[in-house]
Scaffold this motif. Structure first.
Motif, PDB file in Angstrom:
ATOM      1  N   TYR A 186       0.768  -0.563  -0.055  1.00 36.46           N
ATOM      2  CA  TYR A 186      -0.485   0.531   0.114  1.00 36.46           C
ATOM      3  C   TYR A 186       0.350   1.058   0.022  1.00 36.46           C
ATOM      4  CZ  TYR A 186       1.243   0.585   5.058  1.00 36.46           C
ATOM      5  OH  TYR A 186       1.739   0.696   6.169  1.00 36.46           O
ATOM      6  N   THR A 187       0.324   1.903  -0.798  1.00 39.15           N
ATOM      7  CA  THR A 187       1.410   3.579  -0.004  1.00 39.15           C
ATOM      8  C   THR A 187       0.892   5.052   0.386  1.00 39.15           C
ATOM      9  OG1 THR A 187      -0.541   4.580  -1.930  1.00 39.15           O
ATOM     10  CG2 THR A 187       1.326   3.402  -3.209  1.00 39.15           C
ATOM     11  N   THR A 188      -0.240   4.842   1.276  1.00 40.40           N
ATOM     12  CA  THR A 188      -0.524   5.963   1.665  1.00 40.40           C
ATOM     13  C   THR A 188      -1.431   5.094   2.932  1.00 40.40           C
ATOM     14  OG1 THR A 188      -1.361   7.199  -0.124  1.00 40.40           O
ATOM     15  CG2 THR A 188      -1.908   7.574   2.345  1.00 40.40           C
ATOM     16  N   PRO A 189      -1.586   5.351   4.278  1.00 37.34           N
ATOM     17  CA  PRO A 189      -1.750   4.885   5.282  1.00 37.34           C
ATOM     18  C   PRO A 189      -2.704   6.346   6.266  1.00 37.34           C
ATOM     19  CG  PRO A 189       1.032   5.554   5.958  1.00 37.34           C
ATOM     20  CD  PRO A 189       0.681   5.467   4.769  1.00 37.34           C
ATOM     21  N   ARG A 190      -3.513   5.576   6.440  1.00 28.90           N
ATOM     22  CA  ARG A 190      -4.854   6.817   7.699  1.00 28.90           C
ATOM     23  C   ARG A 190      -4.306   7.227   9.184  1.00 28.90           C
ATOM     24  NH1 ARG A 190     -10.124   4.179   5.018  1.00 28.90           N
ATOM     25  NH2 ARG A 190      -9.743   5.203   3.045  1.00 28.90           N
ATOM     26  N   VAL A 191      -4.206   8.835   9.294  1.00 29.31           N
ATOM     27  CA  VAL A 191      -3.528   8.545   9.871  1.00 29.31           C
ATOM     28  C   VAL A 191      -4.666   8.806  10.905  1.00 29.31           C
ATOM     29  CG1 VAL A 191      -2.645  10.423  11.346  1.00 29.31           C
ATOM     30  CG2 VAL A 191      -1.286  10.093   8.987  1.00 29.31           C
ATOM     31  N   SER A 192      -4.827   8.794  12.252  1.00 23.85           N
ATOM     32  CA  SER A 192      -5.612   8.789  13.178  1.00 23.85           C
ATOM     33  C   SER A 192      -5.506   9.524  14.167  1.00 23.85           C
ATOM     34  CB  SER A 192      -5.698   7.404  14.319  1.00 23.85           C
ATOM     35  OG  SER A 192      -6.722   7.523  15.238  1.00 23.85           O
ATOM     36  N   THR A 193      -6.751  10.363  14.093  1.00 17.78           N
ATOM     37  CA  THR A 193      -6.900  11.487  14.975  1.00 17.78           C
ATOM     38  C   THR A 193      -6.943  11.416  16.633  1.00 17.78           C
ATOM     39  OG1 THR A 193      -9.145  12.420  14.510  1.00 17.78           O
ATOM     40  CG2 THR A 193      -7.786  13.137  13.197  1.00 17.78           C
ATOM     41  N   ALA A 194      -7.721  10.530  16.914  1.00 18.74           N
ATOM     42  CA  ALA A 194      -7.302  10.179  18.405  1.00 18.74           C
ATOM     43  C   ALA A 194      -6.329   9.591  19.111  1.00 18.74           C
ATOM     44  CB  ALA A 194      -8.552   8.178  18.595  1.00 18.74           C
ATOM     45  N   PRO A 195      -6.041  10.075  20.506  1.00 14.13           N
ATOM     46  CA  PRO A 195      -5.105  10.062  20.886  1.00 14.13           C
ATOM     47  C   PRO A 195      -4.809   9.090  20.996  1.00 14.13           C
ATOM     48  CG  PRO A 195      -6.621  10.993  22.155  1.00 14.13           C
ATOM     49  CD  PRO A 195      -7.453  11.318  21.017  1.00 14.13           C
ATOM     50  N   LEU A 196      -2.891   8.453  21.170  1.00 11.53           N
ATOM     51  CA  LEU A 196      -3.099   7.074  21.407  1.00 11.53           C
ATOM     52  C   LEU A 196      -3.370   6.865  23.591  1.00 11.53           C
ATOM     53  CD1 LEU A 196       0.258   7.039  19.768  1.00 11.53           C
ATOM     54  CD2 LEU A 196      -1.447   5.726  19.952  1.00 11.53           C
ATOM     55  N   ARG A 197      -3.067   5.424  23.217  1.00  7.71           N
ATOM     56  CA  ARG A 197      -4.125   5.336  24.884  1.00  7.71           C
ATOM     57  C   ARG A 197      -3.235   4.202  25.354  1.00  7.71           C
ATOM     58  NH1 ARG A 197      -8.726   5.337  22.411  1.00  7.71           N
ATOM     59  NH2 ARG A 197      -9.142   3.336  22.335  1.00  7.71           N
ATOM     60  N   MET A 198      -1.874   3.958  25.260  1.00  7.92           N
ATOM     61  CA  MET A 198      -0.676   3.175  25.789  1.00  7.92           C
ATOM     62  C   MET A 198       0.183   3.108  26.883  1.00  7.92           C
ATOM     63  SD  MET A 198       0.676   3.074  21.915  1.00  7.92           S
ATOM     64  CE  MET A 198       1.956   3.890  22.158  1.00  7.92           C
ATOM     65  N   LEU A 199       0.645   2.115  27.198  1.00  8.57           N
ATOM     66  CA  LEU A 199       1.206   1.777  28.550  1.00  8.57           C
ATOM     67  C   LEU A 199       2.359   1.629  28.507  1.00  8.57           C
ATOM     68  CD1 LEU A 199      -0.594  -1.314  30.226  1.00  8.57           C
ATOM     69  CD2 LEU A 199      -0.693   1.321  31.344  1.00  8.57           C
ATOM     70  N   ALA A 200       3.198   1.373  27.138  1.00  9.34           N
ATOM     71  CA  ALA A 200       4.163   2.303  26.362  1.00  9.34           C
ATOM     72  C   ALA A 200       4.572   3.719  26.315  1.00  9.34           C
ATOM     73  CB  ALA A 200       4.291   1.487  25.290  1.00  9.34           C
ATOM     74  N   SER A 201       5.612   4.689  26.235  1.00 11.28           N
ATOM     75  CA  SER A 201       5.903   5.281  25.953  1.00 11.28           C
ATOM     76  C   SER A 201       5.669   5.737  24.708  1.00 11.28           C
ATOM     77  CB  SER A 201       7.377   6.072  26.734  1.00 11.28           C
ATOM     78  OG  SER A 201       8.411   6.103  26.099  1.00 11.28           O
ATOM     79  N   GLY A 202       5.893   4.523  23.893  1.00 11.05           N
ATOM     80  CA  GLY A 202       6.481   4.903  22.766  1.00 11.05           C
ATOM     81  C   GLY A 202       7.309   3.900  21.452  1.00 11.05           C
ATOM     82  N   PHE A 203       6.849   3.815  20.227  1.00  6.69           N
ATOM     83  CA  PHE A 203       7.560   2.612  19.126  1.00  6.69           C
ATOM     84  C   PHE A 203       7.798   3.197  18.598  1.00  6.69           C
ATOM     85  CE2 PHE A 203       3.902   0.815  21.703  1.00  6.69           C
ATOM     86  CZ  PHE A 203       4.721  -0.433  22.236  1.00  6.69           C
ATOM     87  N   VAL A 204       9.110   2.921  18.238  1.00 10.09           N
ATOM     88  CA  VAL A 204      10.157   3.417  16.550  1.00 10.09           C
ATOM     89  C   VAL A 204       9.597   2.816  15.590  1.00 10.09           C
ATOM     90  CG1 VAL A 204      12.325   3.230  15.219  1.00 10.09           C
ATOM     91  CG2 VAL A 204      11.894   3.507  18.196  1.00 10.09           C
ATOM     92  N   THR A 205       9.184   3.492  14.789  1.00 11.24           N
ATOM     93  CA  THR A 205       8.557   3.339  13.504  1.00 11.24           C
ATOM     94  C   THR A 205       8.876   4.112  12.358  1.00 11.24           C
ATOM     95  OG1 THR A 205       6.206   4.776  13.627  1.00 11.24           O
ATOM     96  CG2 THR A 205       6.244   2.138  14.086  1.00 11.24           C
ATOM     97  N   GLY A 206       8.260   4.723  11.569  1.00 12.51           N
ATOM     98  CA  GLY A 206       9.216   5.873  10.523  1.00 12.51           C
ATOM     99  C   GLY A 206       9.745   4.851   9.428  1.00 12.51           C
ATOM    100  N   ASP A 207      10.433   5.596   8.997  1.00 13.05           N
ATOM    101  CA  ASP A 207      11.646   5.227   7.785  1.00 13.05           C
ATOM    102  C   ASP A 207      12.028   3.539   8.644  1.00 13.05           C
ATOM    103  OD1 ASP A 207      11.327   8.184   6.747  1.00 13.05           O
ATOM    104  OD2 ASP A 207      13.254   7.968   7.353  1.00 13.05           O
ATOM    105  N   SER A 208      12.792   3.136   9.361  1.00 14.55           N
ATOM    106  CA  SER A 208      12.221   1.737   9.632  1.00 14.55           C
ATOM    107  C   SER A 208      11.569   0.629   9.439  1.00 14.55           C
ATOM    108  CB  SER A 208      13.249   1.363  11.024  1.00 14.55           C
ATOM    109  OG  SER A 208      14.253   2.275  11.169  1.00 14.55           O
ATOM    110  N   GLY A 209       9.731   1.603   9.350  1.00  8.70           N
ATOM    111  CA  GLY A 209       9.494   0.156   9.570  1.00  8.70           C
ATOM    112  C   GLY A 209       9.022   0.084  10.668  1.00  8.70           C
TER     113      GLY A 209
END
Length: 357
Positions: A128-151
């Protein structure tokens, strides 16, 4: 078969692991595992569908109700329409059918459009080419995950036909060989090859039993990996996995090749889930493939393995001798992995690392 010639322009660097589809009947366990143990954001879509998010993309893991208890699809984010069409052209040129996803399927995956085609071990591949971005805030126990250019991480599979699988990803995505690990576990010699499609050290790992045409894993995938932004996220999720009673496969340790610090939990469906932090990032101008002896510098010790577990794995391997492994032959022989012929020299120089959400 089509008489078109395969597209020759490389798509390396324009391909990123985008989402995973898992089929399971264990929804309650998976919700607890994904949210309360690993720390991801959860969205319930219906009694038969749910999603996990890692970032602002609407879907990173889609779980649908069904008996497989396994990964059934991997979705690949392609940077632009030019690269997307190059991949489409080369697949069609090899005579392999592609199927457009329906609007409903695209919506479930959080993308605008997708194409589907067969992949190794029966795992459907989607682009696929274009992912849809959610405007809903993240509700996570983790502070964040690495994605971006690395997948978003990587997929590891075991195979009785590793060369064909490596050829498949070289043909489709211009995958490059990053490095190799040779390991002996419980007397069984394993050869693991790590393939990259962008700056991430590897998006695909392929393990084979040296000299034995068997696959010791019941599931299509051996493990999935996601990368946290902080070391605290790894430690805290490790503790939650234990406290909530989920099985741990391997304790915290550090890998020899990508230097990632991680642990492996066992998912409700049986395959493993690696949570890691701070793997090195490949510098294409200097990188040379190498061979490492052993998967870990330290740690990654089996947790709770019994003789019964080992016998079950042996039986799974023996059964694999009686079934054919699908490698999509039309796409598995033409691709030559970049760097595959490079001499085995251990990596000793320091490597650039980067953590980005």
């Amino acid at each position: 078969m089509s008489t078109q010639k395969p597209a020759t322009a490389s798509v390396f660097g324009a391909v990123h692991l985008g989402y995973i589809i898992i089929e399971t009947n264990r929804f309650a366990d998976w919700r607890r595992f994904g949210t309360d143990a690993i720390g991801m954001h959860h969205d319930a879509l219906s009694p038969d569908l749910m999603r996990f998010r890692l970032d602002d993309q609407e879907c990173r893991f889609l779980l649908r109700r069904g008996p497989a208890e396994d990964v059934v699809t991997t979705g690949w984010h392609i940077d632009d329409h030019t690269a997307f069409e190059q991949i489409e052209t080369r697949i069609r040129a090899h005579g392999v059918p592609l199927t457009p996803g329906t609007d409903e399927e695209a919506e479930l995956r959080g993308v605008e459009r997708l194409l589907r085609f067969p992949g190794p071990k029966g795992i459907t591949q989607e682009i696929y080419t274009t992912p849809r971005v959610s405007t809903a805030p993240l509700r996570m126990l983790a502070s964040g995950f690495v994605t971006g250019d690395s997948g978003m991480g990587h997929v590891a599979i075991t195979s009785a036909k590793p060369t064909e699988i490596q050829g498949y990803f070289a043909t489709v995505f211009d995958a490059r060989l990053t490095d190799r690990i040779d390991e002996t576990i419980s007397g069984v010699k394993l050869k693991i090859r790590f393939l990259r499609v962008n700056e991430r050290h590897h998006s695909i790992a392929v393990a084979a039993t040296a000299g034995l045409p068997l696959d010791p894993i019941r599931t299509r995938v051996q493990h999935l990996n996601i990368q946290t932004t902080t070391l605290d996220d790894v430690a805290q999720s490790y503790q939650r996995v234990h406290e909530l009673g989920f099985d741990m496969a391997l304790s915290v340790g550090q890998h020899t090749n990508d230097r990632e610090l991680s642990y492996y939990a066992r998912t409700p469906s049986g395959f493993e889930w690696e949570v890691g932090w701070n793997p090195l990032v490949v510098d294409e101008s200097t990188w040379e493939p190498s061979t490492h002896r052993g998967i870990s510098v330290w740690g990654h010790l089996p947790v709770g393995r019994t003789i019964v577990d080992k016998l079950a794995q042996f039986r799974a391997g023996a059964r694999s001798l009686t079934r054919s492994e699908d490698t999509v032959p039309a796409l598995s022989g033409a691709g030559a992995l970049s760097g595959a012929g490079t001499a085995d020299v251990r990596v000793s120089a320091p490597h650039r690392r980067r953590g980005r959400a």
